[in-house]
Motif scaffolding. Structure first.
Motif, PDB file in Angstrom:
ATOM      1  N   ARG A 113      -9.664  -1.132   7.552  1.00 10.48           N
ATOM      2  CA  ARG A 113      -8.944  -0.165   8.369  1.00 10.48           C
ATOM      3  C   ARG A 113      -9.013  -0.562   9.834  1.00 10.48           C
ATOM      4  O   ARG A 113      -9.944  -1.236  10.263  1.00 10.48           O
ATOM      5  N   TRP A 144      -2.539  -9.952   2.871  1.00  9.99           N
ATOM      6  CA  TRP A 144      -2.713  -8.599   3.396  1.00  9.99           C
ATOM      7  C   TRP A 144      -1.450  -7.775   3.170  1.00  9.99           C
ATOM      8  O   TRP A 144      -0.332  -8.307   3.236  1.00  9.99           O
ATOM      9  N   TRP A 152     -10.422  -3.211   0.925  1.00 10.52           N
ATOM     10  CA  TRP A 152      -9.737  -2.297   1.841  1.00 10.52           C
ATOM     11  C   TRP A 152     -10.381  -2.435   3.214  1.00 10.52           C
ATOM     12  O   TRP A 152     -11.608  -2.440   3.333  1.00 10.52           O
ATOM     13  N   LEU A 159      -8.118   3.467  -3.573  1.00  3.28           N
ATOM     14  CA  LEU A 159      -9.207   3.933  -2.716  1.00  3.28           C
ATOM     15  C   LEU A 159      -9.127   5.450  -2.681  1.00  3.28           C
ATOM     16  O   LEU A 159      -8.238   6.016  -2.047  1.00  3.28           O
ATOM     17  N   TYR A 218      -4.806   1.742   7.134  1.00  4.86           N
ATOM     18  CA  TYR A 218      -5.603   1.152   6.062  1.00  4.86           C
ATOM     19  C   TYR A 218      -4.822   0.009   5.423  1.00  4.86           C
ATOM     20  O   TYR A 218      -3.641   0.164   5.070  1.00  4.86           O
ATOM     21  N   TYR A 219      -5.499  -1.120   5.256  1.00  5.40           N
ATOM     22  CA  TYR A 219      -4.894  -2.323   4.702  1.00  5.40           C
ATOM     23  C   TYR A 219      -5.652  -2.745   3.445  1.00  5.40           C
ATOM     24  O   TYR A 219      -6.885  -2.720   3.427  1.00  5.40           O
ATOM     25  N   CYS A 220      -4.923  -3.159   2.429  1.00  8.73           N
ATOM     26  CA  CYS A 220      -5.581  -3.819   1.316  1.00  8.73           C
ATOM     27  C   CYS A 220      -5.410  -5.319   1.472  1.00  8.73           C
ATOM     28  O   CYS A 220      -4.494  -5.795   2.157  1.00  8.73           O
ATOM     29  N   GLU A 249       0.837  -1.199   0.000  1.00 14.81           N
ATOM     30  CA  GLU A 249       0.000   0.000   0.000  1.00 14.81           C
ATOM     31  C   GLU A 249       0.878   1.257   0.000  1.00 14.81           C
ATOM     32  O   GLU A 249       2.010   1.243   0.486  1.00 14.81           O
ATOM     33  N   CYS A 304      -2.727   0.237  -3.913  1.00 11.15           N
ATOM     34  CA  CYS A 304      -2.263  -1.069  -3.459  1.00 11.15           C
ATOM     35  C   CYS A 304      -1.802  -1.840  -4.684  1.00 11.15           C
ATOM     36  O   CYS A 304      -2.616  -2.181  -5.550  1.00 11.15           O
ATOM     37  N   ILE A 313     -13.733   2.913  -4.570  1.00  8.49           N
ATOM     38  CA  ILE A 313     -12.733   1.895  -4.843  1.00  8.49           C
ATOM     39  C   ILE A 313     -12.721   1.622  -6.343  1.00  8.49           C
ATOM     40  O   ILE A 313     -13.769   1.610  -6.998  1.00  8.49           O
TER      41      ILE A 313
END
Length: 122
Positions: A36, A112, A34, A79, A92-94, A6, A22, A68
């Motif tokens: 968070r 992840w 996505w 995002l 924030y994670y994809c 990311e 990402c 998105i």
């Protein structure tokens, strides 16, 4: 599993915008999402997109503010976050998983990224 990286996080004032990216290593025919996680809280769903990009889903609090999208030629999902609020502050994670159909649950994803910090000041 797929390696995800990311980028795009940062510090922004309330009402501002950020775009997260990402990048996925290698080709993926899977849905991407996505999530968070704010300090002291569970990781929560934000948005997801099907492999084709034709289906998208959003958590209620971000509908109308976040978008998105994906570029499969670049193996990248985005995002776009507008009208940011202090309560959007989180890492924030994809994520991606084995299915081309997007899901809202963490256990539907098995790869992840490392996360990117988004901080919204009031």
């Amino acid at each position: 599993q797929v390696q995800l990286v990311e980028s795009g996080g940062g510090l922004v004032q309330a009402g501002g915008s950020l775009r997260l990216s990402c990048a996925a290593a290698g080709r993926s025919f899977s849905a991407m999402g996505w999530f968070r996680q704010a300090p002291g809280k569970e990781r929560e769903f934000v948005a997801a997109i099907s492999w084709s990009g034709s289906s998208t889903y959003y958590e209620d609090s971000v509908k109308g503010r976040f978008t998105i999208s994906r570029d499969n030629a670049k193996n990248t999902v985005y995002l776009q976050m507008n009208i940011l609020k202090p309560e959007d502050t989180a890492v924030y994670y994809c994520a991606t998983g084995p299915s081309p159909i997007p899901g809202r649950l963490k256990n539907e994803y098995n790869s992840w990224g490392q996360g990117t910090q988004v901080t919204v000041s009031s």
